[in-house]
Design a protein around this motif. Structure first.
Motif, PDB file in Angstrom:
ATOM      1  N   MET A 114      70.695  -2.164 -26.824  1.00  0.00           N
ATOM      2  CA  MET A 114      69.168  -2.402 -26.401  1.00  0.00           C
ATOM      3  C   MET A 114      69.838  -0.145 -26.564  1.00  0.00           C
ATOM      4  O   MET A 114      70.089  -0.003 -25.991  1.00  0.00           O
ATOM      5  N   LYS A 115      68.348  -0.307 -27.030  1.00  0.00           N
ATOM      6  CA  LYS A 115      68.462   1.298 -26.972  1.00  0.00           C
ATOM      7  C   LYS A 115      67.803   2.318 -26.104  1.00  0.00           C
ATOM      8  O   LYS A 115      66.750   1.185 -25.905  1.00  0.00           O
ATOM      9  N   GLN A 116      67.501   3.107 -25.591  1.00  0.00           N
ATOM     10  CA  GLN A 116      66.680   3.692 -25.621  1.00  0.00           C
ATOM     11  C   GLN A 116      65.269   4.684 -25.819  1.00  0.00           C
ATOM     12  O   GLN A 116      65.947   5.390 -26.518  1.00  0.00           O
ATOM     13  N   TYR A 117      64.333   4.656 -25.119  1.00  0.00           N
ATOM     14  CA  TYR A 117      63.479   5.647 -26.364  1.00  0.00           C
ATOM     15  C   TYR A 117      62.274   5.970 -25.072  1.00  0.00           C
ATOM     16  O   TYR A 117      62.223   6.073 -24.250  1.00  0.00           O
ATOM     17  N   LEU A 118      62.194   7.953 -25.475  1.00  0.00           N
ATOM     18  CA  LEU A 118      61.340   8.084 -24.351  1.00  0.00           C
ATOM     19  C   LEU A 118      60.257   7.902 -25.175  1.00  0.00           C
ATOM     20  O   LEU A 118      59.965   8.088 -26.113  1.00  0.00           O
ATOM     21  N   LEU A 119      59.122   7.713 -23.834  1.00  0.00           N
ATOM     22  CA  LEU A 119      57.582   7.340 -24.722  1.00  0.00           C
ATOM     23  C   LEU A 119      56.566   8.196 -24.026  1.00  0.00           C
ATOM     24  O   LEU A 119      56.420   8.339 -22.322  1.00  0.00           O
ATOM     25  N   SER A 120      55.935   9.693 -24.657  1.00  0.00           N
ATOM     26  CA  SER A 120      56.102  11.202 -23.518  1.00  0.00           C
ATOM     27  C   SER A 120      54.177  10.734 -23.422  1.00  0.00           C
ATOM     28  O   SER A 120      53.899  10.357 -24.940  1.00  0.00           O
ATOM     29  N   VAL A 121      54.159  11.339 -22.306  1.00  0.00           N
ATOM     30  CA  VAL A 121      52.375  10.870 -22.752  1.00  0.00           C
ATOM     31  C   VAL A 121      51.627  12.441 -22.578  1.00  0.00           C
ATOM     32  O   VAL A 121      51.996  13.244 -21.431  1.00  0.00           O
ATOM     33  N   TYR A 122      50.250  12.715 -23.540  1.00  0.00           N
ATOM     34  CA  TYR A 122      50.204  13.652 -23.928  1.00  0.00           C
ATOM     35  C   TYR A 122      48.954  14.346 -23.105  1.00  0.00           C
ATOM     36  O   TYR A 122      47.836  13.128 -23.492  1.00  0.00           O
ATOM     37  N   GLN A 123      48.673  14.805 -22.319  1.00  0.00           N
ATOM     38  CA  GLN A 123      46.832  14.775 -21.540  1.00  0.00           C
ATOM     39  C   GLN A 123      46.961  15.976 -21.683  1.00  0.00           C
ATOM     40  O   GLN A 123      47.221  17.175 -21.695  1.00  0.00           O
ATOM     41  N   PRO A 124      44.934  16.641 -21.951  1.00  0.00           N
ATOM     42  CA  PRO A 124      44.612  17.661 -22.214  1.00  0.00           C
ATOM     43  C   PRO A 124      44.403  18.320 -21.121  1.00  0.00           C
ATOM     44  O   PRO A 124      44.634  17.639 -19.953  1.00  0.00           O
ATOM     45  N   GLU A 125      44.498  19.608 -20.624  1.00  0.00           N
ATOM     46  CA  GLU A 125      43.959  20.485 -19.612  1.00  0.00           C
ATOM     47  C   GLU A 125      42.803  20.114 -18.630  1.00  0.00           C
ATOM     48  O   GLU A 125      42.116  19.505 -19.289  1.00  0.00           O
ATOM     49  N   GLY A 126      42.951  20.040 -18.239  1.00  0.00           N
ATOM     50  CA  GLY A 126      41.389  19.967 -16.791  1.00  0.00           C
ATOM     51  C   GLY A 126      41.348  18.436 -16.260  1.00  0.00           C
ATOM     52  O   GLY A 126      42.579  17.931 -16.351  1.00  0.00           O
ATOM     53  N   ASP A 127      40.378  18.391 -15.302  1.00  0.00           N
ATOM     54  CA  ASP A 127      40.781  17.309 -15.004  1.00  0.00           C
ATOM     55  C   ASP A 127      39.569  16.339 -15.424  1.00  0.00           C
ATOM     56  O   ASP A 127      38.830  16.428 -17.067  1.00  0.00           O
ATOM     57  N   ALA A 128      40.677  14.751 -15.167  1.00  0.00           N
ATOM     58  CA  ALA A 128      39.648  13.948 -15.991  1.00  0.00           C
ATOM     59  C   ALA A 128      37.872  13.253 -15.817  1.00  0.00           C
ATOM     60  O   ALA A 128      37.857  13.965 -15.139  1.00  0.00           O
ATOM     61  N   PRO A 129      38.107  12.675 -16.670  1.00  0.00           N
ATOM     62  CA  PRO A 129      36.153  12.412 -16.142  1.00  0.00           C
ATOM     63  C   PRO A 129      35.983  11.302 -14.791  1.00  0.00           C
ATOM     64  O   PRO A 129      37.097  10.516 -15.164  1.00  0.00           O
ATOM     65  N   PRO A 130      35.110  11.752 -13.992  1.00  0.00           N
ATOM     66  CA  PRO A 130      34.876  10.547 -13.171  1.00  0.00           C
ATOM     67  C   PRO A 130      35.552   9.250 -13.027  1.00  0.00           C
ATOM     68  O   PRO A 130      34.636   8.604 -13.932  1.00  0.00           O
ATOM     69  N   GLY A 131      35.805   8.459 -12.466  1.00  0.00           N
ATOM     70  CA  GLY A 131      36.637   6.977 -12.498  1.00  0.00           C
ATOM     71  C   GLY A 131      36.755   6.826 -13.901  1.00  0.00           C
ATOM     72  O   GLY A 131      37.780   5.795 -14.335  1.00  0.00           O
ATOM     73  N   VAL A 132      37.660   7.483 -14.767  1.00  0.00           N
ATOM     74  CA  VAL A 132      38.258   7.594 -15.368  1.00  0.00           C
ATOM     75  C   VAL A 132      40.037   6.989 -15.481  1.00  0.00           C
ATOM     76  O   VAL A 132      40.452   5.922 -15.289  1.00  0.00           O
ATOM     77  N   ILE A 133      40.236   7.627 -13.352  1.00  0.00           N
ATOM     78  CA  ILE A 133      41.457   7.589 -13.308  1.00  0.00           C
ATOM     79  C   ILE A 133      41.941   6.369 -12.934  1.00  0.00           C
ATOM     80  O   ILE A 133      42.878   6.113 -13.074  1.00  0.00           O
TER      81      ILE A 133
END
Length: 116
Positions: free
Chosen positions: A1-20
């Motif tokens: 089995m190989k290993q992979y990095l799954l990088s999550v990119y997010q925009p600057e700033g806070d998430a809208p209410p309820g999304v988190i």
């Protein structure tokens, strides 16, 4: 089995209410699925880029600088490391991660783990 990095990119700033709350629920379910499949190795979220310190070598001296190395509209917000038999399987985990987080995910093999 190989290993992979799954990088999550997010925009600057806070998430809208309820999304988190929704993302946390969906991400917890995906992590349980990855663990049950034997694919999950490690995952973590990161504090904002303002908490980063860059360490670099310049003219033989090691310097530290507050903040991220590069400024951008998106930053690395978290990551997951998975074991997968091939890139297609890793991309499927990446697809599920982007659905759970609603954010772009980069899938990349570790060196020495490249496709044969």
């Amino acid at each position: 089995m190989k290993q992979y990095l799954l990088s999550v990119y997010q925009p600057e700033g806070d998430a809208p209410p309820g999304v988190i709350e929704d993302v946390t629920r969906d991400l917890d379910a995906l992590n349980r699925e990855m663990k049950a499949a034997g694919a999950w190795v490690f995952a973590a979220g990161l504090h904002p880029p303002s908490t980063a310190t860059v360490v670099r070598l310049k003219d033989g001296d090691v310097l530290t600088t507050d903040g991220p190395f590069a400024e951008g509209k998106e930053h690395l917000g978290g990551f997951t490391i998975v074991k997968a038999p091939d890139l297609d399987a890793a991309l499927e985990w990446g697809r599920k991660l982007t659905v759970a987080t609603t954010l772009p995910v980069e899938v990349r093999p570790f060196q020495g783990e490249a496709e044969d």
